[in-house]
Design an enzyme around this catalytic site. Sequence first.
Site, PDB file in Angstrom:
ATOM      1  N   SER A 127      43.531-134.858  47.128  1.00 17.27           N
ATOM      2  CA  SER A 127      42.450-134.982  46.136  1.00 17.27           C
ATOM      3  C   SER A 127      42.634-136.172  45.204  1.00 17.27           C
ATOM      4  O   SER A 127      43.757-136.529  44.839  1.00 17.27           O
ATOM      5  CB  SER A 127      42.431-133.708  45.292  1.00 17.27           C
ATOM      6  OG  SER A 127      41.683-133.897  44.126  1.00 17.27           O
ATOM      7  N   GLU A 129      42.185-135.939  42.239  1.00 12.88           N
ATOM      8  CA  GLU A 129      42.813-135.406  41.023  1.00 12.88           C
ATOM      9  C   GLU A 129      44.285-135.815  40.934  1.00 12.88           C
ATOM     10  O   GLU A 129      44.880-135.759  39.866  1.00 12.88           O
ATOM     11  CB  GLU A 129      42.703-133.880  40.989  1.00 12.88           C
ATOM     12  CG  GLU A 129      41.374-133.363  40.491  1.00 12.88           C
ATOM     13  CD  GLU A 129      41.111-133.692  39.037  1.00 12.88           C
ATOM     14  OE1 GLU A 129      41.875-133.236  38.180  1.00 12.88           O
ATOM     15  OE2 GLU A 129      40.147-134.416  38.752  1.00 12.88           O
ATOM     16  N   TYR A 151      46.722-128.027  39.026  1.00 13.11           N
ATOM     17  CA  TYR A 151      46.080-128.253  40.337  1.00 13.11           C
ATOM     18  C   TYR A 151      46.481-129.611  40.894  1.00 13.11           C
ATOM     19  O   TYR A 151      46.879-129.730  42.061  1.00 13.11           O
ATOM     20  CB  TYR A 151      44.551-128.167  40.179  1.00 13.11           C
ATOM     21  CG  TYR A 151      43.789-128.658  41.388  1.00 13.11           C
ATOM     22  CD1 TYR A 151      43.575-127.838  42.489  1.00 13.11           C
ATOM     23  CD2 TYR A 151      43.266-129.965  41.436  1.00 13.11           C
ATOM     24  CE1 TYR A 151      42.880-128.288  43.610  1.00 13.11           C
ATOM     25  CE2 TYR A 151      42.571-130.428  42.547  1.00 13.11           C
ATOM     26  CZ  TYR A 151      42.380-129.586  43.632  1.00 13.11           C
ATOM     27  OH  TYR A 151      41.688-130.050  44.728  1.00 13.11           O
TER      28      TYR A 151
HETATM   29  P1  NDP Z   1      36.318-124.278  47.697  1.00 16.91           P
HETATM   30  O1  NDP Z   1      36.856-123.834  46.400  1.00 16.91           O
HETATM   31  O2  NDP Z   1      34.845-124.194  47.952  1.00 16.91           O
HETATM   32  O3  NDP Z   1      37.056-123.456  48.879  1.00 16.91           O
HETATM   33  C1  NDP Z   1      38.407-123.124  48.786  1.00 16.91           C
HETATM   34  C2  NDP Z   1      38.761-122.263  49.969  1.00 16.91           C
HETATM   35  O4  NDP Z   1      40.151-121.897  49.891  1.00 16.91           O
HETATM   36  C3  NDP Z   1      37.985-120.944  50.054  1.00 16.91           C
HETATM   37  O5  NDP Z   1      37.625-120.699  51.386  1.00 16.91           O
HETATM   38  C4  NDP Z   1      39.008-119.919  49.602  1.00 16.91           C
HETATM   39  O6  NDP Z   1      38.813-118.626  50.112  1.00 16.91           O
HETATM   40  C5  NDP Z   1      40.276-120.527  50.190  1.00 16.91           C
HETATM   41  N1  NDP Z   1      41.483-119.931  49.624  1.00 16.91           N
HETATM   42  C6  NDP Z   1      41.792-119.747  48.314  1.00 16.91           C
HETATM   43  N2  NDP Z   1      42.983-119.130  48.187  1.00 16.91           N
HETATM   44  C7  NDP Z   1      43.451-118.919  49.453  1.00 16.91           C
HETATM   45  C8  NDP Z   1      44.614-118.314  49.993  1.00 16.91           C
HETATM   46  N3  NDP Z   1      45.568-117.803  49.205  1.00 16.91           N
HETATM   47  N4  NDP Z   1      44.765-118.271  51.332  1.00 16.91           N
HETATM   48  C9  NDP Z   1      43.795-118.771  52.154  1.00 16.91           C
HETATM   49  N5  NDP Z   1      42.681-119.354  51.704  1.00 16.91           N
HETATM   50  C10 NDP Z   1      42.494-119.430  50.373  1.00 16.91           C
HETATM   51  O7  NDP Z   1      36.820-125.775  47.937  1.00 16.91           O
HETATM   52  P2  NDP Z   1      36.107-127.012  48.682  1.00 16.91           P
HETATM   53  O8  NDP Z   1      35.515-126.538  49.950  1.00 16.91           O
HETATM   54  O9  NDP Z   1      35.269-127.740  47.699  1.00 16.91           O
HETATM   55  O10 NDP Z   1      37.365-127.937  48.976  1.00 16.91           O
HETATM   56  C11 NDP Z   1      38.120-127.816  50.180  1.00 16.91           C
HETATM   57  C12 NDP Z   1      39.508-128.383  49.953  1.00 16.91           C
HETATM   58  O11 NDP Z   1      39.414-129.757  49.578  1.00 16.91           O
HETATM   59  C13 NDP Z   1      40.315-127.724  48.845  1.00 16.91           C
HETATM   60  O12 NDP Z   1      41.665-127.753  49.237  1.00 16.91           O
HETATM   61  C14 NDP Z   1      40.092-128.633  47.640  1.00 16.91           C
HETATM   62  O13 NDP Z   1      41.172-128.524  46.750  1.00 16.91           O
HETATM   63  C15 NDP Z   1      40.045-129.972  48.332  1.00 16.91           C
HETATM   64  N6  NDP Z   1      39.278-131.000  47.667  1.00 16.91           N
HETATM   65  C16 NDP Z   1      37.968-130.768  47.330  1.00 16.91           C
HETATM   66  C17 NDP Z   1      37.201-131.772  46.793  1.00 16.91           C
HETATM   67  C18 NDP Z   1      35.778-131.548  46.418  1.00 16.91           C
HETATM   68  O14 NDP Z   1      35.231-132.386  45.671  1.00 16.91           O
HETATM   69  N7  NDP Z   1      35.122-130.510  46.903  1.00 16.91           N
HETATM   70  C19 NDP Z   1      37.756-133.125  46.564  1.00 16.91           C
HETATM   71  C20 NDP Z   1      39.147-133.259  46.978  1.00 16.91           C
HETATM   72  C21 NDP Z   1      39.856-132.231  47.523  1.00 16.91           C
HETATM   73  P3  NDP Z   1      38.045-117.463  49.269  1.00 16.91           P
HETATM   74  O15 NDP Z   1      36.575-117.752  49.426  1.00 16.91           O
HETATM   75  O16 NDP Z   1      38.467-116.222  49.947  1.00 16.91           O
HETATM   76  O17 NDP Z   1      38.491-117.598  47.853  1.00 16.91           O
HETATM   77  P1  GDR Z   2      36.819-131.671  39.039  1.00 18.38           P
HETATM   78  O1  GDR Z   2      35.381-130.979  39.118  1.00 18.38           O
HETATM   79  O2  GDR Z   2      37.633-131.120  37.939  1.00 18.38           O
HETATM   80  O3  GDR Z   2      36.592-133.149  39.059  1.00 18.38           O
HETATM   81  O4  GDR Z   2      37.475-131.177  40.405  1.00 18.38           O
HETATM   82  P2  GDR Z   2      34.506-130.210  38.019  1.00 18.38           P
HETATM   83  O5  GDR Z   2      33.107-130.263  38.527  1.00 18.38           O
HETATM   84  O6  GDR Z   2      35.073-128.875  37.679  1.00 18.38           O
HETATM   85  O7  GDR Z   2      34.652-131.137  36.709  1.00 18.38           O
HETATM   86  C1  GDR Z   2      34.199-132.478  36.680  1.00 18.38           C
HETATM   87  C2  GDR Z   2      34.190-132.991  35.256  1.00 18.38           C
HETATM   88  O8  GDR Z   2      33.159-132.326  34.530  1.00 18.38           O
HETATM   89  C3  GDR Z   2      33.656-131.999  33.233  1.00 18.38           C
HETATM   90  N1  GDR Z   2      32.885-130.880  32.680  1.00 18.38           N
HETATM   91  C4  GDR Z   2      32.807-129.647  33.188  1.00 18.38           C
HETATM   92  N2  GDR Z   2      33.342-129.123  34.316  1.00 18.38           N
HETATM   93  C5  GDR Z   2      33.050-127.829  34.609  1.00 18.38           C
HETATM   94  N3  GDR Z   2      33.523-127.290  35.734  1.00 18.38           N
HETATM   95  N4  GDR Z   2      32.262-127.048  33.794  1.00 18.38           N
HETATM   96  C6  GDR Z   2      31.710-127.546  32.639  1.00 18.38           C
HETATM   97  O9  GDR Z   2      31.012-126.842  31.933  1.00 18.38           O
HETATM   98  C7  GDR Z   2      31.985-128.908  32.334  1.00 18.38           C
HETATM   99  N5  GDR Z   2      31.601-129.731  31.330  1.00 18.38           N
HETATM  100  C8  GDR Z   2      32.148-130.919  31.537  1.00 18.38           C
HETATM  101  C9  GDR Z   2      35.118-131.667  33.488  1.00 18.38           C
HETATM  102  O10 GDR Z   2      35.849-131.698  32.265  1.00 18.38           O
HETATM  103  C10 GDR Z   2      35.479-132.762  34.472  1.00 18.38           C
HETATM  104  O11 GDR Z   2      35.810-133.927  33.790  1.00 18.38           O
HETATM  105  C11 GDR Z   2      36.760-131.159  41.630  1.00 18.38           C
HETATM  106  C12 GDR Z   2      37.315-129.981  42.472  1.00 18.38           C
HETATM  107  O12 GDR Z   2      36.510-129.851  43.626  1.00 18.38           O
HETATM  108  C13 GDR Z   2      38.738-130.254  42.899  1.00 18.38           C
HETATM  109  O13 GDR Z   2      39.156-129.242  43.809  1.00 18.38           O
HETATM  110  C14 GDR Z   2      38.793-131.622  43.596  1.00 18.38           C
HETATM  111  O14 GDR Z   2      40.096-131.912  44.012  1.00 18.38           O
HETATM  112  C15 GDR Z   2      38.269-132.707  42.656  1.00 18.38           C
HETATM  113  O15 GDR Z   2      36.926-132.385  42.310  1.00 18.38           O
HETATM  114  C16 GDR Z   2      38.275-134.084  43.312  1.00 18.38           C
END
Ligand code: NDP
Ligand code: GDR
Length: 331
Positions: A127, A129, A151
């Site tokens: 990520s 992050e 995270y």
């Molecule tokens: P989501 O939060 O939508 O999905 C996370 C998944 O992980 C869910 O299916 C959840 O299952 C599963 N999970 C959580 N805990 C466990 C566990 N103990 N064992 C097995 N599975 C588990 O994430 P995204 O689809 O958005 O992201 C996919 C991956 O990419 C993640 O690893 C995230 O950190 C990473 N990522 C995401 C980005 C983004 O912008 N979306 C950017 C960069 C990285 P359940 O539904 O049962 O909770």
């Molecule tokens: P992020 O996503 O932390 O970048 O992680 P998120 O959408 O939670 O936050 C983005 C930015 O928005 C600001 N923010 C708020 N965020 C949330 N959730 N709720 C609020 O009310 C709010 N107001 C302002 C946050 O402070 C932050 O700066 C996502 C996840 O998908 C991670 O798993 C992944 O790795 C990174 O993107 C890349």
Amino acid sequence: MPRALVTGITGQDGLYLAELLLSKNYEVYGLLRGQNNPKRSLVEEVVPDVKLLTGDLTDLSSLMHAFGQAQPDEIYNLGAISFVAYSWENARLTSEVTGQGVLNVLEATRIWCGDDIGKVRFYQASSSEMFGKVQAVPQSETTLLWPRSPYGVAKVFGHYMTINYRESYGMHASSGILFNHESPRRGPEFVTRKISQAVARIALGLQDKITLGNLDAKRDWGFAGDYVEAMWLMLQQEEADDYVVSTGETHSIGEFLDIAFRYVNIDDWTKYVEQDPRFFRPAEVDLLVGDSTKAREKLGWTPKVTFAELPEMMVEADLQEQRVLHRIDGN
Ligand code: NDP
Ligand code: GDR
């Protein structure tokens, strides 16, 4: 028929990736956790051809069992506790799932491969992050990592473990450093979906306002459907490697609000938006913008959906969802 095992199948990316792999004629297995996962029906509805196996990233033996059943050629480790804000409140759990969970999947892969380490290709969902307090702008594969949340720290562990298994055992293990990617399937706890849902509800008269945290943070936002293609491309390469996947543009939360509200004909959103310290983070990631030159040149990957299209796509989907939920006529 190639076989893939996807952890995190119930998540945003899991669903898009499963659709992509099925369209390429893969046999797809998804790892589902818990004895009665509430998202099972969603997976069964969206991707009915995925075969679901139970297992948890924190339980090595459950992963070994899933490997035995799936016999995968490719493993996509998307499972994680992925909500950054939650990771401060549950730091140890986050480190166990998002960090050590990666080690468990790598170790299950290594054990399962036995003498033939080349028989499986592995993808780790790293990520942006990990860049946290950014040490260079834009961020590339070589930028120093400086995570700002439990995270982010857990993701750094998983990232380096993936590299270490590649270097130690010759495993085809790639790490995609993906910047934020969104879609109508994004969880409602993330800021883009929180906004798109609220904007739809405000437009339909179901909600008065939205309460947010820091509106100045800037993110490099792309579309999840485009990003899962990069994951697949990484595993089709001869050599495993690490790739930044991003659009190369950065925008503030305020800009996202502009487009989302304008889509429902509200030009001045300030009277609908409140800020609350509850949603500010102990340490913020202020600015992310990725340099994805390597992914574009080596993988031939390019994002298709633009930033401006993203809030519109999400608000439109939420308008439709809310109309169905509340039996509101769309005309
Ligand atoms: P989501 O939060 O939508 O999905 C996370 C998944 O992980 C869910 O299916 C959840 O299952 C599963 N999970 C959580 N805990 C466990 C566990 N103990 N064992 C097995 N599975 C588990 O994430 P995204 O689809 O958005 O992201 C996919 C991956 O990419 C993640 O690893 C995230 O950190 C990473 N990522 C995401 C980005 C983004 O912008 N979306 C950017 C960069 C990285 P359940 O539904 O049962 O909770
Ligand atoms: P992020 O996503 O932390 O970048 O992680 P998120 O959408 O939670 O936050 C983005 C930015 O928005 C600001 N923010 C708020 N965020 C949330 N959730 N709720 C609020 O009310 C709010 N107001 C302002 C946050 O402070 C932050 O700066 C996502 C996840 O998908 C991670 O798993 C992944 O790795 C990174 O993107 C890349």
